[in-house]
Enzyme design. Structure first.
Site, short mmCIF file in Angstrom:
data_model
loop_
_atom_site.label_atom_id
_atom_site.label_comp_id
_atom_site.label_asym_id
_atom_site.label_seq_id
_atom_site.Cartn_x
_atom_site.Cartn_y
_atom_site.Cartn_z
N ASN A 72 41.07 44.17 42.74
CA ASN A 72 39.68 43.91 43.13
C ASN A 72 39.13 45.19 43.74
O ASN A 72 39.40 45.52 44.90
CB ASN A 72 39.62 42.76 44.14
N ARG B 232 38.45 42.40 38.80
CA ARG B 232 37.09 41.96 39.10
C ARG B 232 36.11 42.91 38.43
O ARG B 232 36.20 44.12 38.57
CB ARG B 232 36.86 41.96 40.61
N HIS C 234 29.22 38.63 43.82
CA HIS C 234 30.01 37.90 44.81
C HIS C 234 30.27 36.46 44.35
O HIS C 234 30.55 35.58 45.16
CB HIS C 234 29.34 37.88 46.19
N ARG D 85 23.39 50.55 50.96
CA ARG D 85 22.41 50.17 49.94
C ARG D 85 21.13 49.66 50.59
O ARG D 85 21.16 48.97 51.59
CB ARG D 85 23.00 49.11 49.01
N GLU E 69 39.35 36.43 47.08
CA GLU E 69 38.97 36.83 45.74
C GLU E 69 40.18 37.14 44.87
O GLU E 69 40.17 36.88 43.67
CB GLU E 69 38.02 38.03 45.80
#
Length: 395
Positions: free
Chosen positions: A9, A88, A177, A236, A379
């Site tokens: 990931n 991912r 996500h 960001r 995840e």
């Protein structure tokens, strides 16, 4: 023969891995890059966690580092033993809404869209190229980070540009996500919990997003065509007037590549406060630093705004969930987000919030309708389960 699976990931400033023998999770990692160019590693093997500082080379070559760790533990002898590698994938486009075997066509499609999400796609392309060279006999499977959002209604998926341009260039809200959100829903099911109809999940980390969930399906989400849209994040910009972008680019004489880099790497919490590490920002804010206080106010108000708007769209809210490194780790930010939200049925218990020991627990005070929970997302486990399904379908 035992089936051996490697999970990768790759995030914007972190990398996580998992290693499985059949269905048993043997070891997992968390490589992290701090804004001051320090690197750390948490690695767990058979339930025992070790933490250490690492150098940049080890961070960049994290999968090789993890393999060598497993080799030292005599769990693996050769890379050829790895049967399946699940990764991912954060990428826009209908092509990436499904989990797929990574082949030449898949890699070419990634290259086509790499300019849209540079913090994620460029690293995963390099990772795939490395894996194909070093783990050539392994089956590589791309797990979509947008798949969970496939059910979002069209009225939330479309942007207000010409419909013909939407179709021509595949520009629409894909959301990300999704693996994290899916992990949280799966975890609730595993506990045999009665899953409420209307849930809002705040995945807060280096990349942050808010997802509205209705009847276990994604209803709306803050990230859009790329992971740049939505909340203020570590570096960001999040939502910003497009007219302001045009004006700024003209003033700074920025080309598209320069503007893209600026919006992805020099804005957000880093741009507002001079720091990208939320823990440092919280500390600076506690000491009265005005820029740090402003950054935390903007960040928490962004999240609060999405909670309010999504509660309206859902026609009510039953549960609010915090996950991700910040969502799980910062009681101060959770408290700021939940303050003055009584009108929505949200009220935090300050003692529970500060002293939560069982991370998958509740922090509401119980006097208002909305349950507030802190949930550790997994995840890596979710990618493993999805990769297993793809692998089973091709056997």
């Amino acid at each position: 023969m035992d089936k051996k699976t490697l999970i990768i990931n790759t995030g914007s400033v972190s990398k996580r891995h998992g290693f499985y023998i059949d269905n048993e999770k043997i070891a997992w990692t968390h490589f992290e890059k701090c804004c001051d160019e320090n690197f750390s590693l948490s690695i767990t093997y058979k339930g025992i966690k070790e933490k250490s500082k690492i150098n940049k080379k080890n961070f960049l070559n994290s999968t090789e580092y993890f393999f060598n760790f497993l080799k030292d533990k005599k769990v693996l002898k050769d890379k050829k033993e790895i049967n399946v590698i699940g990764l991912r994938i954060v990428a826009p486009g209908k092509y990436f809404l499904e989990d797929k075997i990574i082949d030449e066509k898949y890699l070419k499609e990634l290259v086509k869209v790499k300019e849209s999400a540079p913090l994620h796609i460029e690293p995963i392309i390099k990772e795939i190229e490395y894996l194909r060279k070093e783990f050539g006999e392994s089956i590589l499977i791309g797990i979509s980070d947008s798949k969970f959002h496939i059910d979002i209604p069209e009225c939330f998926r479309y942007y207000s540009i010409k419909k013909t341009d939407t179709e021509k260039y595949d520009i629409r809200r894909y959301g990300y996500h999704g693996i994290s959100a899916s992990s949280i829903i799966r975890k609730m099911k595993k506990k045999n919990e009665n899953i409420p109809e209307n849930i809002i999940i705040c995945h807060l980390g280096s990349g942050s997003s808010v997802t509205a969930v209705k009847s276990e399906k994604s209803f709306n989400t803050s990230m859009g065509f790329t992971p740049l849209e939505g909340l203020t994040m570590r570096t960001r910009v999040g939502n910003i007037d497009s007219g302001a972008l045009i004006y700024f680019a003209k003033k700074e004489n920025l080309n598209f590549e320069g503007l893209e880099d600026y919006l992805n790497t020099k804005c957000g919490l880093l741009g507002l406060s001079g720091e990208g590490d939320t823990r440092k920002i919280v500390s600076l804010a506690g000491g009265g630093n005005k820029n740090a206080i402003l950054a935390l106010d903007i960040y928490s108000n962004d999240v609060k705004e999405f909670i309010g708007s999504y509660s309206a769209l859902l026609n009510g809210l039953d549960m609010l969930i915090f996950s991700g490194a910040i969502g799980e780790g910062s009681d101060i930010i959770r408290s700021k987000i939940c303050s003055e939200m009584d009108y929505l049925g949200i009220k935090i218990d300050n003692e529970k919030n500060k002293n939560i020991l069982d991370i998958d627990g509740f922090i509401d005070d119980g006097t208002l309708p909305v349950k507030i929970s802190v949930v550790t997302t997994d995840e890596v486990e979710e990618i493993f389960k999805d990769a297993e399904q793809v692998f089973s379908s091709i056997k």
